[in-house]
Motif scaffolding. Structure first.
Motif, PDB file in Angstrom:
ATOM      1  N   ILE A 199      79.309  97.684 144.938  1.00  0.00           N
ATOM      2  CA  ILE A 199      78.746  96.761 145.924  1.00  0.00           C
ATOM      3  C   ILE A 199      79.610  95.511 146.035  1.00  0.00           C
ATOM      4  CG2 ILE A 199      76.762  95.289 146.448  1.00  0.00           C
ATOM      5  CD1 ILE A 199      75.008  97.402 145.075  1.00  0.00           C
ATOM      6  N   SER A 200      80.046  94.972 144.897  1.00  0.00           N
ATOM      7  CA  SER A 200      80.860  93.761 144.894  1.00  0.00           C
ATOM      8  C   SER A 200      82.178  93.973 145.622  1.00  0.00           C
ATOM      9  CB  SER A 200      81.136  93.318 143.446  1.00  0.00           C
ATOM     10  OG  SER A 200      79.932  93.036 142.769  1.00  0.00           O
ATOM     11  N   VAL A 201      82.820  95.105 145.363  1.00  0.00           N
ATOM     12  CA  VAL A 201      84.092  95.398 146.024  1.00  0.00           C
ATOM     13  C   VAL A 201      83.895  95.530 147.533  1.00  0.00           C
ATOM     14  CG1 VAL A 201      85.884  97.156 146.293  1.00  0.00           C
ATOM     15  CG2 VAL A 201      85.164  96.444 144.005  1.00  0.00           C
ATOM     16  N   ALA A 202      82.804  96.176 147.942  1.00  0.00           N
ATOM     17  CA  ALA A 202      82.524  96.314 149.370  1.00  0.00           C
ATOM     18  C   ALA A 202      82.309  94.951 150.021  1.00  0.00           C
ATOM     19  CB  ALA A 202      81.298  97.206 149.572  1.00  0.00           C
ATOM     20  N   VAL A 203      81.584  94.073 149.331  1.00  0.00           N
ATOM     21  CA  VAL A 203      81.336  92.730 149.861  1.00  0.00           C
ATOM     22  C   VAL A 203      82.643  91.958 149.993  1.00  0.00           C
ATOM     23  CG1 VAL A 203      80.290  90.491 149.351  1.00  0.00           C
ATOM     24  CG2 VAL A 203      78.959  92.592 149.040  1.00  0.00           C
ATOM     25  N   GLY A 205      83.585  92.306 153.669  1.00  0.00           N
ATOM     26  CA  GLY A 205      82.770  91.201 154.126  1.00  0.00           C
ATOM     27  C   GLY A 205      83.489  89.870 154.086  1.00  0.00           C
ATOM     28  N   LEU A 206      83.907  89.472 152.882  1.00  0.00           N
ATOM     29  CA  LEU A 206      84.526  88.159 152.723  1.00  0.00           C
ATOM     30  C   LEU A 206      85.963  88.121 153.229  1.00  0.00           C
ATOM     31  CD1 LEU A 206      83.151  87.240 149.162  1.00  0.00           C
ATOM     32  CD2 LEU A 206      82.238  86.610 151.402  1.00  0.00           C
ATOM     33  N   LEU A 207      86.698  89.221 153.054  1.00  0.00           N
ATOM     34  CA  LEU A 207      88.068  89.292 153.549  1.00  0.00           C
ATOM     35  C   LEU A 207      88.073  89.915 154.940  1.00  0.00           C
ATOM     36  CD1 LEU A 207      89.952  90.527 150.348  1.00  0.00           C
ATOM     37  CD2 LEU A 207      89.992  88.232 151.341  1.00  0.00           C
TER      38      LEU A 207
END
Length: 223
Positions: free
Chosen positions: A27-31, A35-37
């Motif tokens: 989940i963190s990698v997907a975000v 998401g953030l990049l």
């Protein structure tokens, strides 16, 4: 005997937390990466490198979580699964563990190659841009080949572990059936040009990790 059972229960709980942590890594990698990049789609490779240079800390965090932390948690989970399976000497379970250990190595190697390769690329981008571009492509090739482009090893691990679980009636049957699906999807990523296979593997494995983690947290260690 009580001390041994307590120690085994601690191992199982650690594995449960590790499995849930691996789901959170996904989940963190997907975000971070989706998401953030936000890499502009109309820039060339040099522009992409310059963008990664601006967002270096966030990119490094993504690789650190997605590969290095994931690898550490996977090693903890493998140790817990040794305690969870009733027949630890099963041929299928032993083969699954071998592929699990290989996956740990590949994930850790991929993460270190990605981080070191990116750092070296950014150091060269101002003074030797042509070498930086070559190194960037080489880094991507190594990272994708070892741990990102094809999920064969991870798929084999999940598939074999699920077969062993069904044979030994270790966890809930639906969990193992889901594992068969997850493992099959991972193996099918050898057809890396087929769209959405990797996405399907990642999403289904996220669910599988979460379910496995909860199961391990609730499981009592054998005395």
């Amino acid at each position: 005997m009580q001390a041994t059972a307590l120690n085994n229960t601690t191992v199982l709980r650690s594995g449960g937390l590790a499995a849930i942590g691996m789901a959170l890594c996904y989940i963190s990698v997907a975000v971070i990466f989706f998401g953030l990049l936000s890499v502009p789609s109309d820039i060339d490779t040099l522009g992409r490198i310059l963008y990664l240079q601006q967002e270096y800390r966030l990119v490094a965090a993504g690789y650190g979580i997605g590969y290095l932390l994931f690898g550490v948690l996977l090693a903890i989970l493998l140790q817990a699964l040794q305690q969870a399976l009733p027949d630890r000497h099963s041929a299928v379970a032993g083969l699954a563990e071998r592929f699990g250990n290989i996956w740990v190595i590949l994930m850790m190697a991929s993460g270190m190659a990605a981080l070191i390769g990116l750092d070296m690329t950014l150091r060269l981008i101002d003074s030797e841009p042509e070498q930086a571009l070559a190194l960037y492509h080489s880094r991507n090739l190594i990272t994708e080949a070892l741990g990102g482009g094809i999920e064969l090893v991870g798929g084999l691990w999940v598939l074999l572990l699920s077969i062993a679980g069904l044979q030994q009636q270790c966890f809930a049957r639906p969990l193992h059936l889901l594992g068969l699906l997850v493992g099959s999807l991972g193996i099918l990523t050898v057809l890396h040009t087929v769209p959405y296979l990797k996405d399907a593997f990642g999403i289904s494995q996220l669910i599988w990790f979460s379910w496995l983690g909860v199961t391990l947290l609730r499981k009592h260690a054998p005395v």
